[in-house]
Design a protein around this motif. Structure first.
Motif, PDB file in Angstrom:
ATOM      1  N   TRP A  34       0.834  -1.209   0.000  1.00  0.00           N
ATOM      2  CA  TRP A  34       0.000   0.000   0.000  1.00  0.00           C
ATOM      3  C   TRP A  34       0.863   1.250   0.000  1.00  0.00           C
ATOM      4  O   TRP A  34       0.531   2.236  -0.672  1.00  0.00           O
ATOM      5  CB  TRP A  34      -0.959   0.002   1.182  1.00  0.00           C
ATOM      6  CG  TRP A  34      -2.096  -0.952   1.018  1.00  0.00           C
ATOM      7  CD1 TRP A  34      -2.319  -2.086   1.731  1.00  0.00           C
ATOM      8  CD2 TRP A  34      -3.154  -0.871   0.059  1.00  0.00           C
ATOM      9  NE1 TRP A  34      -3.446  -2.707   1.280  1.00  0.00           N
ATOM     10  CE2 TRP A  34      -3.984  -1.986   0.257  1.00  0.00           C
ATOM     11  CE3 TRP A  34      -3.478   0.032  -0.945  1.00  0.00           C
ATOM     12  CZ2 TRP A  34      -5.110  -2.210  -0.514  1.00  0.00           C
ATOM     13  CZ3 TRP A  34      -4.605  -0.200  -1.712  1.00  0.00           C
ATOM     14  CH2 TRP A  34      -5.412  -1.311  -1.495  1.00  0.00           C
ATOM     15  N   LEU A  35       1.961   1.219   0.742  1.00  0.00           N
ATOM     16  CA  LEU A  35       2.873   2.361   0.746  1.00  0.00           C
ATOM     17  C   LEU A  35       3.492   2.564  -0.641  1.00  0.00           C
ATOM     18  O   LEU A  35       3.568   3.695  -1.134  1.00  0.00           O
ATOM     19  CB  LEU A  35       3.973   2.179   1.790  1.00  0.00           C
ATOM     20  CG  LEU A  35       5.007   3.289   1.854  1.00  0.00           C
ATOM     21  CD1 LEU A  35       4.363   4.605   2.273  1.00  0.00           C
ATOM     22  CD2 LEU A  35       6.137   2.914   2.776  1.00  0.00           C
ATOM     23  N   THR A  36       3.896   1.483  -1.273  1.00  0.00           N
ATOM     24  CA  THR A  36       4.460   1.575  -2.618  1.00  0.00           C
ATOM     25  C   THR A  36       3.432   2.126  -3.607  1.00  0.00           C
ATOM     26  O   THR A  36       3.766   2.957  -4.455  1.00  0.00           O
ATOM     27  CB  THR A  36       4.958   0.189  -3.085  1.00  0.00           C
ATOM     28  OG1 THR A  36       5.908  -0.297  -2.137  1.00  0.00           O
ATOM     29  CG2 THR A  36       5.599   0.262  -4.454  1.00  0.00           C
ATOM     30  N   LEU A  37       2.196   1.683  -3.489  1.00  0.00           N
ATOM     31  CA  LEU A  37       1.129   2.198  -4.346  1.00  0.00           C
ATOM     32  C   LEU A  37       0.927   3.697  -4.123  1.00  0.00           C
ATOM     33  O   LEU A  37       0.801   4.467  -5.082  1.00  0.00           O
ATOM     34  CB  LEU A  37      -0.174   1.447  -4.085  1.00  0.00           C
ATOM     35  CG  LEU A  37      -1.390   1.954  -4.850  1.00  0.00           C
ATOM     36  CD1 LEU A  37      -1.226   1.697  -6.342  1.00  0.00           C
ATOM     37  CD2 LEU A  37      -2.651   1.303  -4.325  1.00  0.00           C
ATOM     38  N   ALA A  38       0.902   4.126  -2.870  1.00  0.00           N
ATOM     39  CA  ALA A  38       0.701   5.546  -2.562  1.00  0.00           C
ATOM     40  C   ALA A  38       1.845   6.395  -3.124  1.00  0.00           C
ATOM     41  O   ALA A  38       1.608   7.460  -3.707  1.00  0.00           O
ATOM     42  CB  ALA A  38       0.582   5.735  -1.056  1.00  0.00           C
ATOM     43  N   ILE A  39       3.069   5.936  -2.965  1.00  0.00           N
ATOM     44  CA  ILE A  39       4.216   6.679  -3.502  1.00  0.00           C
ATOM     45  C   ILE A  39       4.145   6.729  -5.025  1.00  0.00           C
ATOM     46  O   ILE A  39       4.409   7.769  -5.635  1.00  0.00           O
ATOM     47  CB  ILE A  39       5.541   6.053  -3.021  1.00  0.00           C
ATOM     48  CG1 ILE A  39       5.699   6.270  -1.510  1.00  0.00           C
ATOM     49  CG2 ILE A  39       6.733   6.623  -3.768  1.00  0.00           C
ATOM     50  CD1 ILE A  39       6.855   5.515  -0.895  1.00  0.00           C
ATOM     51  N   GLY A  40       3.790   5.629  -5.655  1.00  0.00           N
ATOM     52  CA  GLY A  40       3.675   5.597  -7.114  1.00  0.00           C
ATOM     53  C   GLY A  40       2.598   6.539  -7.633  1.00  0.00           C
ATOM     54  O   GLY A  40       2.804   7.243  -8.627  1.00  0.00           O
ATOM     55  N   LEU A  41       1.458   6.571  -6.964  1.00  0.00           N
ATOM     56  CA  LEU A  41       0.389   7.486  -7.380  1.00  0.00           C
ATOM     57  C   LEU A  41       0.809   8.941  -7.191  1.00  0.00           C
ATOM     58  O   LEU A  41       0.518   9.798  -8.030  1.00  0.00           O
ATOM     59  CB  LEU A  41      -0.895   7.192  -6.604  1.00  0.00           C
ATOM     60  CG  LEU A  41      -1.593   5.886  -6.954  1.00  0.00           C
ATOM     61  CD1 LEU A  41      -2.760   5.632  -6.001  1.00  0.00           C
ATOM     62  CD2 LEU A  41      -2.052   5.893  -8.400  1.00  0.00           C
TER      63      LEU A  41
END
Length: 70
Positions: A34-41
């Motif tokens: 989820w953290l990786t997704l948030a950073i990517g977005l």
């Protein structure tokens, strides 16, 4: 400039392991994803705002970052 890049490449893998491990222990195995997704977005939104839509909006004298490197 190369020292900064080298330092980042040396510090990010251990920092990512530590942060990901702490997230896993505290919030479960899905938390690092989820953290990786948030950073990517966040990075995609930043690129959408900053980058020109097409080549016609780019500067006519070429890339400015190249001349800034010396």
């Amino acid at each position: 400039m190369m020292a900064g890049i080298g330092m980042t490449m040396g510090l990010c893998p251990p920092a990512g392991t530590l942060i990901g491990g702490q997230l896993h222990e505290a919030l479960g195995w899905r938390a690092p994803s989820w953290l990786t997704l948030a950073i990517g977005l966040w990075l995609a939104a930043a690129a959408w705002r900053v980058l020109p839509r097409d080549a016609s909006h780019a500067s006519a004298d070429g890339p400015r970052w190249l001349s800034a490197m010396g």
